[in-house]
Every structure is written in structure tokens, then in C-alpha cells.
Motif scaffolding. Sequence first.
Motif, PDB file in Angstrom:
ATOM      1  N   THR A  14       0.857  -1.186   0.000  1.00 21.22           N
ATOM      2  CA  THR A  14       0.000   0.000   0.000  1.00 21.22           C
ATOM      3  C   THR A  14       0.891   1.233   0.000  1.00 21.22           C
ATOM      4  O   THR A  14       2.090   1.133   0.252  1.00 21.22           O
ATOM      5  N   ILE A  71       6.606   3.972  12.613  1.00 23.84           N
ATOM      6  CA  ILE A  71       6.280   2.535  12.550  1.00 23.84           C
ATOM      7  C   ILE A  71       6.942   1.818  13.731  1.00 23.84           C
ATOM      8  O   ILE A  71       6.323   0.982  14.387  1.00 23.84           O
ATOM      9  N   ASP A  75       5.059  -0.232  16.576  1.00 21.48           N
ATOM     10  CA  ASP A  75       5.278  -1.674  16.659  1.00 21.48           C
ATOM     11  C   ASP A  75       5.952  -2.085  17.974  1.00 21.48           C
ATOM     12  O   ASP A  75       5.666  -3.147  18.523  1.00 21.48           O
ATOM     13  N   GLU A 108      -9.531  -0.089  16.486  1.00 20.47           N
ATOM     14  CA  GLU A 108      -9.671  -0.907  15.271  1.00 20.47           C
ATOM     15  C   GLU A 108      -8.300  -1.350  14.765  1.00 20.47           C
ATOM     16  O   GLU A 108      -7.358  -0.556  14.700  1.00 20.47           O
ATOM     17  N   ARG A 109      -8.198  -2.633  14.400  1.00 25.05           N
ATOM     18  CA  ARG A 109      -6.938  -3.156  13.850  1.00 25.05           C
ATOM     19  C   ARG A 109      -7.049  -3.121  12.335  1.00 25.05           C
ATOM     20  O   ARG A 109      -7.859  -3.845  11.762  1.00 25.05           O
ATOM     21  N   ARG A 110      -6.241  -2.297  11.727  1.00 26.63           N
ATOM     22  CA  ARG A 110      -6.255  -2.243  10.255  1.00 26.63           C
ATOM     23  C   ARG A 110      -5.018  -2.949   9.714  1.00 26.63           C
ATOM     24  O   ARG A 110      -4.867  -4.148   9.898  1.00 26.63           O
ATOM     25  N   LEU A 111      -4.085  -2.194   9.116  1.00 27.81           N
ATOM     26  CA  LEU A 111      -2.923  -2.855   8.496  1.00 27.81           C
ATOM     27  C   LEU A 111      -1.722  -2.911   9.413  1.00 27.81           C
ATOM     28  O   LEU A 111      -1.453  -1.961  10.153  1.00 27.81           O
ATOM     29  N   LEU A 112      -0.983  -3.996   9.326  1.00 28.87           N
ATOM     30  CA  LEU A 112       0.289  -4.075  10.026  1.00 28.87           C
ATOM     31  C   LEU A 112       1.360  -3.614   9.029  1.00 28.87           C
ATOM     32  O   LEU A 112       1.682  -4.317   8.078  1.00 28.87           O
ATOM     33  N   ILE A 113       1.833  -2.404   9.228  1.00 29.58           N
ATOM     34  CA  ILE A 113       2.814  -1.830   8.287  1.00 29.58           C
ATOM     35  C   ILE A 113       4.210  -2.238   8.746  1.00 29.58           C
ATOM     36  O   ILE A 113       4.613  -1.956   9.875  1.00 29.58           O
ATOM     37  N   LYS A 114       4.962  -2.872   7.845  1.00 29.74           N
ATOM     38  CA  LYS A 114       6.309  -3.327   8.220  1.00 29.74           C
ATOM     39  C   LYS A 114       7.321  -2.189   8.102  1.00 29.74           C
ATOM     40  O   LYS A 114       8.191  -2.036   8.943  1.00 29.74           O
ATOM     41  N   ILE A 138       3.917  -4.151   3.513  1.00 34.12           N
ATOM     42  CA  ILE A 138       2.953  -4.671   4.509  1.00 34.12           C
ATOM     43  C   ILE A 138       2.902  -6.192   4.493  1.00 34.12           C
ATOM     44  O   ILE A 138       3.415  -6.807   3.578  1.00 34.12           O
TER      45      ILE A 138
END
Lengths: 138, 365
Positions: A14, A71, A75, A108-114, A138
Amino acid sequence: MMDKYRQLDISGDTGLEITGESIEDLFKNAAAGLCELITDTSSVIVSDERKVTFSSDSTEDLLVKWLNELIFLFDAQGFIFKDCEIEIENNRLSGSISGGIFNPESHERRLLIKAATYNGLSLLNEGGSWKAKVIFDI
Amino acid sequence: MEGLVEALFREIPTGVGSKGKLKLNSKEHRKVLVKGARWVVEQGFGSIDDLEHSESGGCIDGADPDLISEKAYERGSPQLGTLGSGNHFTEIQYVDEIFDESAANMLGLFKGQVTVMIHTGSRGFGHQVCTDFLEVMQRAVKKYGISLPDRELACAPFNSDESRDYLAAMKAAANYAWANRQYISHWVRESFMHTFGTGPSALGMSLLYDVAHNMAKVEEHVVNGTKMKLVIHRKGATRAFPPGHPELPGAYKETGQPVIIPGDMGRASYVLIGTERGMKESFGSTCHGAGRLLSRHQAIRRARGRSIRREMEDMGITVRYTGRETLAEEMPEAYKDISNVVDVVHKAGLSKKVARLKPLGVIKG
């Protein structure tokens, strides 16, 4: 008026297209866009502050570093950006970020961005306003 | 199935922002980086048999914990023993079709057998190592005058200090990933034990294979008739070594390496075996999954107004998840049909089909 940020439709990953009236404004909008990918930030209450200072070889790289810092803060510490007071000069960023702590039970859990990547990265000043494109892993 | 999936969901921390239940001090964390799954087994989470059925015995030599940043330690510490999000999953399946009876026998697979597939890796720890070293490599590109089509492909000559340091850090991340999967495998066994009231041995729960992906390794391959040492970087690919390869454990010397290819949560996954042809034509590599058909946005748009969980239940598949959008992104139609993908691999001779696995229950982030 252009949106502060817009999510890009990329297969597998994304990204964000970001605008800003100043470079600091663009960095702030990029941070807001990133955190909106992770959760609905409207439900996050400001409770914490983080000081940041770092530099890079170019403003483009500084943007990647800034987003990777956010991030990391999410994280490792669950810290979600809400606002910031930053200064950018000579590819050096300093300032403070205000935000809240993510609660997986209530937010709310949306995307886990690496990571923010250098892939297709761009940052330009067009007619006095700033525009950037960043792709996230991601 | 519902009770079992619920037990897995309870035992395995899953999804965005989830934290692990392990409390490792920094000395223990460093040991994980050096010894990988071996250290986890030493702590009582699994058996020697697991290590014997893991690539490189669940631990790659040469990891250097001194090259890991404080940030990576901080990010990795709470995430050890967590599944993650996105395309990571733990899935309960059954063997629905056998394509090669003899190979299936040797791998211990049979029709109707229940299997569990785990897909996860080095979590935030690995991403932080990557982020840290991408910066190092950005500088190296300038230092060594390397011209790149894309800055994300930042690199350095193999025999440079930058590369040596990176490989030692990457090995630490690979060991973290092996350790992570070992913990999760243990909790999978515990979930079965609690649900069925009998132990993993009585249930016949043994590890088929644990293999890394998204990783670079120095391997020996034949190029134009000459044996050479090459750096093989498998990204979106998995290792598929042929029968007789020296790196395979005794159990798979005759069959070739089990090649695990997950599909999507609604259709199927496959077990194949590595071949000589694959060794020659794709450096002992095969695809790692089906590949996406829809972008994440397209999938979310297509899932609007639908209950993917209900649709999965109608197909007889129990799903537990933490993120609604993740489930939409990961719905079966977002992926290519794995059966078509695997047929291409099989017909090209890169790996050989052994068994098809159908999903029964899945947990996702």
C-alpha cells in the motif's frame, strides 16, 4: 483544496500520496496518513509524547526515516501519532510527537505496516506546495 | 473444529498490536538470535525431532547479536511467539488428495490425515533489521558507485564490511523466525492437547518440515557445467532441494525436500517435493504461494456488504480473526487458484506434487 493524503491502490502493498503547504506540513500529513492505515486514529486519545531528532542525506530519505520512526514507535511501544511540532532544516528533523497508546481490545486493527520503503519514493515542491509518494511494505 | 480454532486463537497471539506472552531478558533474546529454534527446544518447547525436520536444524550459523540495533531488540522482544497479520496464518487442514503414493508414504502423509500449516516469520524484529540495514546499504550504493533501477534494491559487494554485517544480522532475524515458529508449533500442539484431552505423541503430531523464505543463503549450484558458490535470495519463493542433497535430513534424502505451498484460506494448499530439474533450472526454488489476483483495495471493495466469515463457514471452514479488513484482503478470490499455480510448477518439473490439503479452520491477524 487537495486532500492531505490519499491511499494508493498497489497490489500486494500500500502507499500514500501526500501534500503539504510546507515541508513540515507534508511530514505531519504523511504521519497522519500512515497512522490512519494502522487504525482509526479518531478513537485514540492523546496521552504520551515522544521527542525525536535525526538527520539524513536528503529530505526524501528524511521522510522515509520519519515514517519508519513512527512505525517503530507503534510496533515496539504501541504509540500512535496524533500530532507533532517539528522543524526540518538541512535534512535534520527535530521536535516532539504527541499521541496515544494502541489498545488492541478497543482500537480498530487495520494494516500491520512493516516499513516505509524507497521504492518509487518521490518528494517535490511544485509551485510552493509539497507533494510526496511513499510505498509501504505490509 | 470451533473449539479447536478457538483454542488456537487463545494460545497464539494474533493480529496488529498483539504482544507475545513470553518474557525474555536481553541475555535470552541474544540466545534466540544465535541459536534459533534450537534454543526454544532446549527450553522445553518442542523436541529434537522438530529440529531434525527443519531447514538448517532450525538455526543458521554466523548470526551476530552485536550487530542488532537497540530498536530491533525493542521491537522484537514483545513479538516473539506472535503470529502477526496480513497473509500470516495458522490453518488446520486435511489431506484431500494424494498424487504420489510412494512419496506421500515416505513423508508420512495419507488421505484424510489432519495437518496444521503455520505461516509467519521474524515479525517486527526482521523488519527493523531490514530498515536499519537499508540505510547502511543506501550509503554503500554511493560508496561503491552502484547504479540501481530502484533505490529499494540498495546493496553492497558481497565481500564488503557492509555485506558481512548485514548477512550476520539477517541470520539473527532468520533464527528469530525459526524460534517464533517453534513457539507457535508448541502452542498448536498444546491447543490440540487441551481440546482432545490427549498428548501430541498419541495424536501423532510430528513436524513435516519448517523452511525459511524471504532470505538469502550462500549455496553451491552448477552454472554452465561448473560448481559455484552463489548467493540465492528467495523472495516470494521457497527452497526446493532434490533427492540426495547434502543439506536434507536423513528422512528426506530419498524423496527430496518437502515443499510447502500455501494457497488461500478457502481452497487448498499443497505439499510437493524438490527435483533435480528444479535444482538446475531455478536454483532449487519453487513459488512460495498462489500470488494475489486482486489488490488489497479491490478485495476490500469486493467484500463490502458481505460476511467473509459467514461465507467461509458455509464452505465448512471455521475462521477466527482480529482485523475485519485483513479478512477481506485475504478472502479466497483475492488470490490466484493455487491448483493452477501448482500445476504449472509440477508440469515444469520444478517440484513434484505429493498431496493436496483442504482447509478446515484458520486463525488470522
